[in-house]
Design a protein around this motif. Structure first.
Motif, PDB file in Angstrom:
ATOM      1  N   CYS A   1       0.486  -1.663   0.250  1.00  0.00           N
ATOM      2  CA  CYS A   1      -0.609  -2.525   0.678  1.00  0.00           C
ATOM      3  C   CYS A   1      -0.100  -3.952   0.909  1.00  0.00           C
ATOM      4  O   CYS A   1       0.810  -4.422   0.228  1.00  0.00           O
ATOM      5  CB  CYS A   1      -1.714  -2.582  -0.374  1.00  0.00           C
ATOM      6  SG  CYS A   1      -2.566  -1.012  -0.604  1.00  0.00           S
ATOM      7  N   GLU A   2      -0.718  -4.622   1.853  1.00  0.00           N
ATOM      8  CA  GLU A   2      -0.401  -6.027   2.084  1.00  0.00           C
ATOM      9  C   GLU A   2      -0.935  -6.837   0.908  1.00  0.00           C
ATOM     10  O   GLU A   2      -2.049  -6.615   0.438  1.00  0.00           O
ATOM     11  CB  GLU A   2      -1.077  -6.493   3.378  1.00  0.00           C
ATOM     12  CG  GLU A   2      -0.728  -7.879   3.784  1.00  0.00           C
ATOM     13  CD  GLU A   2      -1.304  -8.245   5.135  1.00  0.00           C
ATOM     14  OE1 GLU A   2      -1.677  -9.409   5.298  1.00  0.00           O
ATOM     15  OE2 GLU A   2      -1.394  -7.366   6.015  1.00  0.00           O
ATOM     16  N   LYS A   3      -0.142  -7.770   0.434  1.00  0.00           N
ATOM     17  CA  LYS A   3      -0.521  -8.561  -0.736  1.00  0.00           C
ATOM     18  C   LYS A   3      -0.568 -10.040  -0.371  1.00  0.00           C
ATOM     19  O   LYS A   3       0.255 -10.497   0.414  1.00  0.00           O
ATOM     20  CB  LYS A   3       0.452  -8.327  -1.872  1.00  0.00           C
ATOM     21  CG  LYS A   3       0.459  -6.879  -2.355  1.00  0.00           C
ATOM     22  CD  LYS A   3       1.596  -6.629  -3.323  1.00  0.00           C
ATOM     23  CE  LYS A   3       1.655  -5.201  -3.759  1.00  0.00           C
ATOM     24  NZ  LYS A   3       2.175  -4.291  -2.788  1.00  0.00           N
ATOM     25  N   HIS A   4      -1.528 -10.753  -0.953  1.00  0.00           N
ATOM     26  CA  HIS A   4      -1.671 -12.195  -0.720  1.00  0.00           C
ATOM     27  C   HIS A   4      -1.799 -12.901  -2.062  1.00  0.00           C
ATOM     28  O   HIS A   4      -2.491 -12.410  -2.961  1.00  0.00           O
ATOM     29  CB  HIS A   4      -2.927 -12.485   0.103  1.00  0.00           C
ATOM     30  CG  HIS A   4      -2.899 -11.882   1.462  1.00  0.00           C
ATOM     31  ND1 HIS A   4      -2.354 -12.516   2.542  1.00  0.00           N
ATOM     32  CD2 HIS A   4      -3.350 -10.684   1.913  1.00  0.00           C
ATOM     33  CE1 HIS A   4      -2.460 -11.734   3.598  1.00  0.00           C
ATOM     34  NE2 HIS A   4      -3.062 -10.611   3.239  1.00  0.00           N
ATOM     35  N   GLU A   5      -1.128 -14.016  -2.198  1.00  0.00           N
ATOM     36  CA  GLU A   5      -1.305 -14.858  -3.367  1.00  0.00           C
ATOM     37  C   GLU A   5      -2.119 -16.061  -2.930  1.00  0.00           C
ATOM     38  O   GLU A   5      -1.727 -16.764  -2.006  1.00  0.00           O
ATOM     39  CB  GLU A   5       0.048 -15.305  -3.915  1.00  0.00           C
ATOM     40  CG  GLU A   5       0.848 -14.176  -4.539  1.00  0.00           C
ATOM     41  CD  GLU A   5       2.137 -14.657  -5.166  1.00  0.00           C
ATOM     42  OE1 GLU A   5       2.169 -15.800  -5.668  1.00  0.00           O
ATOM     43  OE2 GLU A   5       3.099 -13.903  -5.135  1.00  0.00           O
ATOM     44  N   ILE A   6      -3.247 -16.265  -3.608  1.00  0.00           N
ATOM     45  CA  ILE A   6      -4.107 -17.387  -3.216  1.00  0.00           C
ATOM     46  C   ILE A   6      -4.351 -18.315  -4.391  1.00  0.00           C
ATOM     47  O   ILE A   6      -4.147 -17.950  -5.524  1.00  0.00           O
ATOM     48  CB  ILE A   6      -5.448 -16.900  -2.637  1.00  0.00           C
ATOM     49  CG1 ILE A   6      -6.163 -15.954  -3.580  1.00  0.00           C
ATOM     50  CG2 ILE A   6      -5.173 -16.176  -1.318  1.00  0.00           C
ATOM     51  CD1 ILE A   6      -7.544 -15.576  -3.128  1.00  0.00           C
TER      52      ILE A   6
END
Length: 64
Positions: free
Chosen positions: A59-64
């Protein structure tokens, strides 16, 4: 994460999503892969219902 362990984000029917961990074990009888083991587990625990799953590592992962 350990390369012999796969984690899946799973939605089964109208139930809340769950995370399922499957060990990749070449010594498993009839040698099913992790996807087959997951599918079998879903069927054994929830019956023949609609489900979707995604392997977490893909899965594509994002850190916000």
């Amino acid at each position: 994460m350990n390369e012999n362990i796969r984690q899946y984000f799973v939605i089964v029917g109208d139930n809340d999503p769950i995370v399922v961990t499957v060990k990749d074990d070449v010594n498993r009888p009839n040698n099913p892969d992790c996807d087959e083991v997951l599918t079998s587990w879903i069927t054994n625990n929830y019956g023949y219902v609609n489900y979707q799953y995604w392997e977490i590592d893909t899965c594509e992962k994002h850190e916000i």
